[in-house]
Design an enzyme around this catalytic site. Sequence first.
Site, short mmCIF file in Angstrom:
data_model
loop_
_atom_site.label_atom_id
_atom_site.label_comp_id
_atom_site.label_asym_id
_atom_site.label_seq_id
_atom_site.Cartn_x
_atom_site.Cartn_y
_atom_site.Cartn_z
N GLY A 117 -5.02 1.70 23.78
CA GLY A 117 -6.00 2.54 23.10
C GLY A 117 -5.79 2.49 21.61
N CYS A 136 0.82 -1.22 0.00
CA CYS A 136 0.00 0.00 0.00
C CYS A 136 0.85 1.26 0.00
CB CYS A 136 -0.90 0.01 1.24
SG CYS A 136 -0.01 0.00 2.81
N MET A 149 13.00 8.51 8.06
CA MET A 149 13.47 7.21 8.53
C MET A 149 12.33 6.47 9.23
SD MET A 149 16.38 6.45 7.43
CE MET A 149 16.75 5.03 8.46
N ASP A 199 14.42 -1.61 8.60
CA ASP A 199 13.66 -2.83 8.35
C ASP A 199 13.17 -2.82 6.91
OD1 ASP A 199 11.76 -0.80 8.87
OD2 ASP A 199 10.27 -2.25 9.51
#
Length: 392
Positions: free
Chosen positions: A161, A31, A68, A265
């Site tokens: 939450g 996406c 980043m 990552d």
Amino acid sequence: MSTRESFNPESYELDKSFRLTRFTELKGTGCKVPQDVLQKLLESLQENHFQEDEQFLGAVMPRLGIGMDTCVIPLRHGGLSLVQTTDYIYPIVDDPYMMGRIACANVLSDLYAMGVTECDNMLMLLGVSNKMTDRERDKVMPLIIQGFKDAAEEAGTSVTGGQTVLNPWIVLGGVATTVCQPNEFIMPDNAVPGDVLVLTKPLGTQVAVAVHQWLDIPEKWNKIKLVVTQEDVELAYQEAMMNMARLNRTAAGLMHTFNAHAATDITGFGILGHAQNLAKQQRNEVSFVIHNLPVLAKMAAVSKACGNMFGLMHGTCPETSGGLLICLPREQAARFCAEIKSPKYGEGHQAWIIGIVEKGNRTARIIDKPRIIEVAPQVATQNVNPTPGATS
């Protein structure tokens, strides 16, 4: 690591044709807005963005902002920094519980790329598809939430939450926040010539989940059935699902042990896109060169049979909750790769040396004919760990 029992919609009083991935047209971190478009969109935020390091009692307090994986913001009270990230994805597998775990692991991965191992709090962001029936919503969404919650607890944190909205597509994500002392995180900008690049999960998850769906689409399956068997596809899918759900927390801790200089990552921009972004952040004039691509077994052959439509060999294939790409001192890298496989960290962890850091102009590239490392599935053949709450 053992495979999970396949998700059976009928066990939840759903139609047997129910597929979670049909509630989105994009998959996982596919996406993401393209990198070049994203950079243009964020230009106005970066114009006045204060990003210089600060001082506290003579010590440098690093600051990291737009561009980043996380933000690092020195707190007003001194000596501590807020490290925070947000991320969300669309369904990439059809098991709702595992999809929840994957979504949580994907959010936390940005903290782990900074060498942060402790998360103080998580929020969950949930988009419930308005195309779901009431029964589908009431059966499926609690499984997703439970998977997210369980992964957060495995990470030593909790969900306190968030926000839940109606949306045409299912959206799964969250916010991960922690407060750190300077020695608890590793800034992603200190790679030096002579370092090596280490990757902690194999590539090819997007290919594996795509071709798994092709098992039900004869015209697509016929394109690849000469290079891969149905069993190969099932094993690759299971391996991809387990890898995506696996936290990068162990690798984050070992970054400190073995003196990592920088990391990111691997997600929606593919390994090359994220390597390029990391290279741009370096203080030293270096470049990254990738020689090896660890890929889920048979997925490289599938990609080639499809005319490399996935971009796997070019490093542009999106990954979801992928591994960490870490810049390590050469003398430490082999020890890192050996240590992460230790049984004391649990099953499934792997790492490969895939490239080098050399003097350059802050770019990254993959050599013309990279070595493909076929990563055999670690999943066992038995089925265990049924999805919570299934009726028999």
